[in-house]
Design a protein around this motif. Sequence first.
Motif, PDB file in Angstrom:
ATOM      1  N   THR A 158      42.648  34.160  23.813  1.00  0.00           N
ATOM      2  CA  THR A 158      42.177  35.531  24.056  1.00  0.00           C
ATOM      3  C   THR A 158      41.298  36.068  22.941  1.00  0.00           C
ATOM      4  O   THR A 158      40.498  36.971  23.160  1.00  0.00           O
ATOM      5  N   HIS A 308      45.808  44.520  26.562  1.00  0.00           N
ATOM      6  CA  HIS A 308      44.432  44.089  26.344  1.00  0.00           C
ATOM      7  C   HIS A 308      44.291  42.574  26.195  1.00  0.00           C
ATOM      8  O   HIS A 308      43.176  42.035  26.272  1.00  0.00           O
ATOM      9  N   TRP A 310      45.455  40.508  28.324  1.00  0.00           N
ATOM     10  CA  TRP A 310      45.288  39.921  29.666  1.00  0.00           C
ATOM     11  C   TRP A 310      43.789  39.919  29.972  1.00  0.00           C
ATOM     12  O   TRP A 310      43.261  40.794  30.632  1.00  0.00           O
ATOM     13  N   VAL A 311      43.128  38.900  29.455  1.00  0.00           N
ATOM     14  CA  VAL A 311      41.666  38.836  29.510  1.00  0.00           C
ATOM     15  C   VAL A 311      41.194  38.297  30.857  1.00  0.00           C
ATOM     16  O   VAL A 311      41.982  37.857  31.697  1.00  0.00           O
ATOM     17  N   GLU A 312      39.884  38.314  31.051  1.00  0.00           N
ATOM     18  CA  GLU A 312      39.292  37.936  32.337  1.00  0.00           C
ATOM     19  C   GLU A 312      39.666  36.515  32.746  1.00  0.00           C
ATOM     20  O   GLU A 312      39.914  36.242  33.922  1.00  0.00           O
ATOM     21  N   GLU A 313      39.716  35.608  31.767  1.00  0.00           N
ATOM     22  CA  GLU A 313      40.057  34.224  32.082  1.00  0.00           C
ATOM     23  C   GLU A 313      41.461  34.111  32.675  1.00  0.00           C
ATOM     24  O   GLU A 313      41.710  33.304  33.576  1.00  0.00           O
ATOM     25  N   ALA A 315      42.976  36.616  34.274  1.00  0.00           N
ATOM     26  CA  ALA A 315      42.917  37.266  35.585  1.00  0.00           C
ATOM     27  C   ALA A 315      42.394  36.292  36.642  1.00  0.00           C
ATOM     28  O   ALA A 315      42.864  36.278  37.781  1.00  0.00           O
ATOM     29  N   ASP A 316      41.420  35.459  36.251  1.00  0.00           N
ATOM     30  CA  ASP A 316      40.854  34.487  37.186  1.00  0.00           C
ATOM     31  C   ASP A 316      41.817  33.348  37.476  1.00  0.00           C
ATOM     32  O   ASP A 316      41.846  32.812  38.592  1.00  0.00           O
ATOM     33  N   ASN A 317      42.625  32.974  36.468  1.00  0.00           N
ATOM     34  CA  ASN A 317      43.551  31.856  36.648  1.00  0.00           C
ATOM     35  C   ASN A 317      44.748  32.044  35.721  1.00  0.00           C
ATOM     36  O   ASN A 317      44.776  31.518  34.608  1.00  0.00           O
TER      37      ASN A 317
END
Length: 464
Positions: A158, A308, A310-313, A315-317
Amino acid sequence: MDKNEAILQEASRALELILKESLNAADKEQIVKKSIEHFTEHVSPDWLRYYKSISKNSVLVEWADSMEAFKDPHGNEFIDCLGGFGINIAGHQNIEIVKAVEAQLNRQALHNHELLDPLRGYLAKLVSMSAPGNLKYVHFCSEGTEAIELALSLALMTSDNCFIISTVNAFHGKKFGGLSGTGKATCRKLNLPIIQDVQYVEFGNAKAAETAIKSLIAVGETVAAMIVEPIQIAAGVLIPPEDYLQQIREICDHYGVLLIIDEIQTGMGRTGMFWACEDYGVVPDILVFGNAFGGGVMPITGIIFKKHLWVEELADNPWILGQSTSGGNPLACAAAIATIKFIIENDISDQIAKKGDYIMEKLKDLQMRHPILLDVRGKGLLIGLEFPTPEIGTAVSQALFQRGVVTGGAFNNAKIIKIEPAGVISLETIDKIIAKLDGAMSMVAQEFALSSSQSAPDAVFLTN
């Protein structure tokens, strides 16, 4: 007899002992004899050497337990100050926790990670409610070092930075990632090279941490996180200055470094607060919890971290964070839910704070009367007793065993004995421990004064 027949016969013998409500004399002898044989032949040929720290002539085989103590197969009872490295906050065989696990076992044992299992959700909410500050998302594992590896992995993925700052003599586990953060040569040297982007600094010295971070940045490196224990237990129950964690928090904030606090042993009330970091007014970015979380009934550990992270990566997987096969299973979650309820409902943290003050006062009195007891330190019911030499520390531990008290030492350091009893221990039992320790130290002091030339017991302790 063919191989399968031999396996069935051996399994049947073990199950017969498990299912028996009571043991006869032959059963008791068999359990002790076979335990020694099986450990020597199939676990470790040197395992029994470690038990010399407890007794010169006896091997302790655990068979049954209840609240403050456990028994060997012959029914001999021992007050447990070893504590399973902190698992027994709620006592051995806590009836409320066992009842919850039994009820869940009759419904469902393990789960499918692809589906929603209700207890994992309930437990995650309880952890979030009980955690300090704004910690939010929870991921469960089965053992402490697994949770440490998850915390380090989360910090690296992260932050997109590289280096981890840890402390000399820290203990964060014995697996590859955990070893990388462990500041003990005993654990590391046979596994080298491991993860290299780890910088070690002196525990309790915030300035040293800042210097390391500044130096790494100055030469073009990046720092992802600092991992630290509120108290260095394996190093000998070392307590840092009161403002240490607060200073580390401020340094991490200033340089954009994530703070990981390892509360695997200090959490769940062990130090007199539900989380030890609360005592210092510090909220980490990632908090690692463990040993006592399953109430001494089921193994369950985990991490809780800020929103914070819980980054986009993720969220995607979300699976890239890792998925423990048995982590957060329904049985373990049932145990942890019951443990949290028991601790809060009975104000175990406050009880531990008061019992800690009570035993520390009595230990300080003993220190005044026994020159071999060099130091008494600790918080709550996490206490270290320091002796002049490993030989004397070992002898005191052995003398306590002879008096029905089992203790453990700091990691490969027999100079220091840990006192880590069940959180539900009574004041009457504490008084018994003090009396037995008084007698043990008197005997050891006399032995070493009269026969200082004699060879001392092997200074080897059960380790984490």
